[in-house]
Design an enzyme around this catalytic site. Structure first.
Site, short mmCIF file in Angstrom:
data_model
loop_
_atom_site.label_atom_id
_atom_site.label_comp_id
_atom_site.label_asym_id
_atom_site.label_seq_id
_atom_site.Cartn_x
_atom_site.Cartn_y
_atom_site.Cartn_z
N SER A 8 0.86 -1.19 0.00
CA SER A 8 0.00 0.00 0.00
C SER A 8 0.88 1.23 0.00
O SER A 8 2.11 1.14 0.05
CB SER A 8 -0.88 0.01 1.25
OG SER A 8 -0.08 0.32 2.38
N LYS A 9 0.22 2.38 -0.02
CA LYS A 9 0.95 3.66 -0.08
C LYS A 9 1.96 3.79 1.05
O LYS A 9 2.95 4.50 0.92
CB LYS A 9 -0.04 4.81 0.00
CG LYS A 9 -0.86 4.96 -1.27
CD LYS A 9 -1.36 6.39 -1.40
CE LYS A 9 -2.10 6.60 -2.69
NZ LYS A 9 -3.43 5.95 -2.70
#
Ligand code: GLU
Length: 509
Positions: free
Chosen positions: A267-268
């Site tokens: 994820s980010k």
């Protein structure tokens, strides 16, 4: 002999068709690209057809910008489908929102087969069921199958009268659903563990993901569904849908997820995840494709670099790993450096040019100026100086800035070689004046011979001679190669910089 689940999942005579079926509800990210790439490679390796289908039935999260992003991403990556919304094909349209009538017809087909039913429950009733269960600490979740008991004729009449309704799938009670996953082997699922009677067709006439996905895979002749393991829990439901229609399911292959170094879904938090970000950061499409193709797959032992054509030739599902793939940003950076080095100077200059313009490398008075002819030539000529020293395109302008604008001079101490003082440094720099004309016209090898002889004849160490000159020309002790720098700057500009440095050193004494 191969284990049963590892036997090849297609025979050479079989016509394979697979698809990438994204929902345009976000930017294309690395996980999606990997799914697309595996499908693309599988189709190429098996002489099959790769299809793009837009699953845009979630209208609340749909955005045309995401569709554009999808096209831009794959054009940049150089991955092309054989059939798809933009190029058409025998099963068009390839956009689900343009196929609504089909889903409605197939949902009604299931009603006729008595494997689906109308449900008239209002959102309020569903909410009451949920909150009552919560208050009673019940372990039951999902729909309570209330409308499953409505008589078929009554339900048909109410629906025909226009009463708001959805269509739900009848999940067979007290059954087990079995299917074979080509990568994971035989899978068994208790039907009681499947969300009770999921909605297939919503009250606005839109299908849910499950119905549209299965209908389209069937109608489009999809033989292989390669998708991320996050969809594995939907598959028993899809298998029931296939059975309800009386269709054969395709071969399923659920590919392990892509994780960050901490073992959590990528994820980010871990870094860039959308292809746009990687692109802006100066990654090359070849590096991304090569790295992503190896993310959770093993091809030839010890071989890291693969062109797309090589991957097309050697890909097979048997080479995919069952364990989750760990995304290693450092490894991707290594790949990028490798592909940067493989580029010709001209190609690399062209690729780095937008980054250089953005970085204001050519702007005399204005930022973001395009280079004039001379600047453009210098930029290409300078590429060999930094090719071995960068991993990203955007690093290139900073490394070459000193060629386009006089660098600010560092503190005088930076000019002074070890065990020397400013007076001695001035002598060295004065000596180097004479070097500039010859260095500007010699190639690296000859320049080295020349400067060594020059240092020797003046009884100075080569390193001591080069250090102040380097700082005078580039503004730093660590810089791209000196000889190439003098060649590109030319003797005249180099001399101006030497004089400027000498003035600064004199002022400091
Ligand atoms: N529309 C789904 C997605 O967004 C497709 C999943 C599948 O491949 O079946 O990934």
């Amino acid at each position: 002999m191969l284990a049963p689940e590892m036997t090849p999942c297609y025979t050479p005579s079989m016509i394979t068709r697979d698809r990438y079926a994204p929902s345009p509800t976000g930017l294309q990210h690395i996980g999606g690209v990997r799914t697309a790439l595996f499908n693309y490679l599988f189709a190429k390796a098996s002489g099959g057809t790769f299809i793009l289908r837009l699953e845009d039935t979630d209208r609340s999260r749909f955005d045309t910008a995401y569709v554009q992003n999808l096209y831009n991403t794959f054009a940049w990556l150089g991955l092309h489908w054989d059939e798809g919304p933009d190029i058409g094909g025998p099963y068009a349209p390839y956009i689900q929102s343009e196929r609504l009538a089909l889903y409605q017809q197939y949902a009604l087909d299931l009603i006729d087969k008595d494997t689906a039913y109308y449900c008239f429950c209002s959102p309020e009733r569903l909410e009451t069921v949920r909150s009552d269960r919560e208050a009673a600490h019940s372990s039951e979740t999902g729909y309570d199958r209330y409308c499953r008991a409505v008589k078929r004729e009554d339900a048909a009449r109410r629906a025909a009268d226009g009463e708001p309704c959805v269509i739900r799938l009848k999940i067979p009670l007290d059954h087990t659903t079995r299917f074979h996953d080509h990568l994971l082997g035989d899978i068994e699922w208790q039907n009681t563990d499947i969300n009770p009677d999921p909605v297939l067709l919503k009250s606005d006439g839109f299908p849910t993901y499950h119905l549209a996905n299965v209908v389209d895979d069937h109608l489009m002749g999809i033989t292989h569904v390669l998708r991320a393991q996050e969809w594995l829990s939907s598959t028993p439901l899809h298998v029931i849908l296939y059975q309800s229609f009386g269709w054969n399911p395709p071969t399923f292959c659920h590919v392990p997820m892509v994780m960050g170094q901490d073992g959590k879904k990528l994820s980010k938090r871990h870094g860039a995840t959308s292809v746009d970000e990687f692109r802006r950061q100066g990654y090359l499409p070849e590096a991304l494709i090569n790295y992503v193709a190896l993310l959770g797959a093993s091809y030839t032992e010890g071989k890291d670099l693969y062109t797309l054509e090589e991957l097309e030739a050697c890909f097979s599902i048997e080479k995919l790993n069952k364990a989750p793939a760990i995304f290693d940003y450092k490894k991707l950076e290594w790949y990028n450096g490798q592909y940067i080095r493989m580029k010709s100077d001209e190609d690399l200059a062209a690729l780095a040019l937008p980054h250089a313009i953005d970085a204001g490398l050519f702007g005399q008075n204005k930022n973001n100026a395009a280079p004039d002819k001379t600047q453009r030539r210098i930029f290409t000529e300078a590429i060999p100086l930094i090719k071995e020293r960068v991993s990203f395109l955007h690093e290139i302008p900073e490394k070459l800035r000193y060629l386009f604008a006089e660098p600010s001079l560092p503190q005088t101490s930076e000019f002074v070689p070890k065990k020397m003082d400013i007076a001695k440094t001035i002598e060295l720099l004065e000596l180097s004046r004479e070097l500039l004309e010859p260095l500007a016209s010699l190639n690296d090898a000859d320049a080295e011979v020349f400067i060594k002889a020059y240092a020797e004849s003046h009884s100075v160490k080569l390193g001591d001679l080069m250090m102040p000159l380097r700082v005078a020309l580039t503004g730093a002790r660590v810089s791209p190669p000196l000889f190439g720098t003098v060649r590109i700057l030319g003797a005249q500009v180099s001399l101006v910089r030497v004089e400027r440095a000498l003035a600064a050193l004199h002022a400091a004494t």
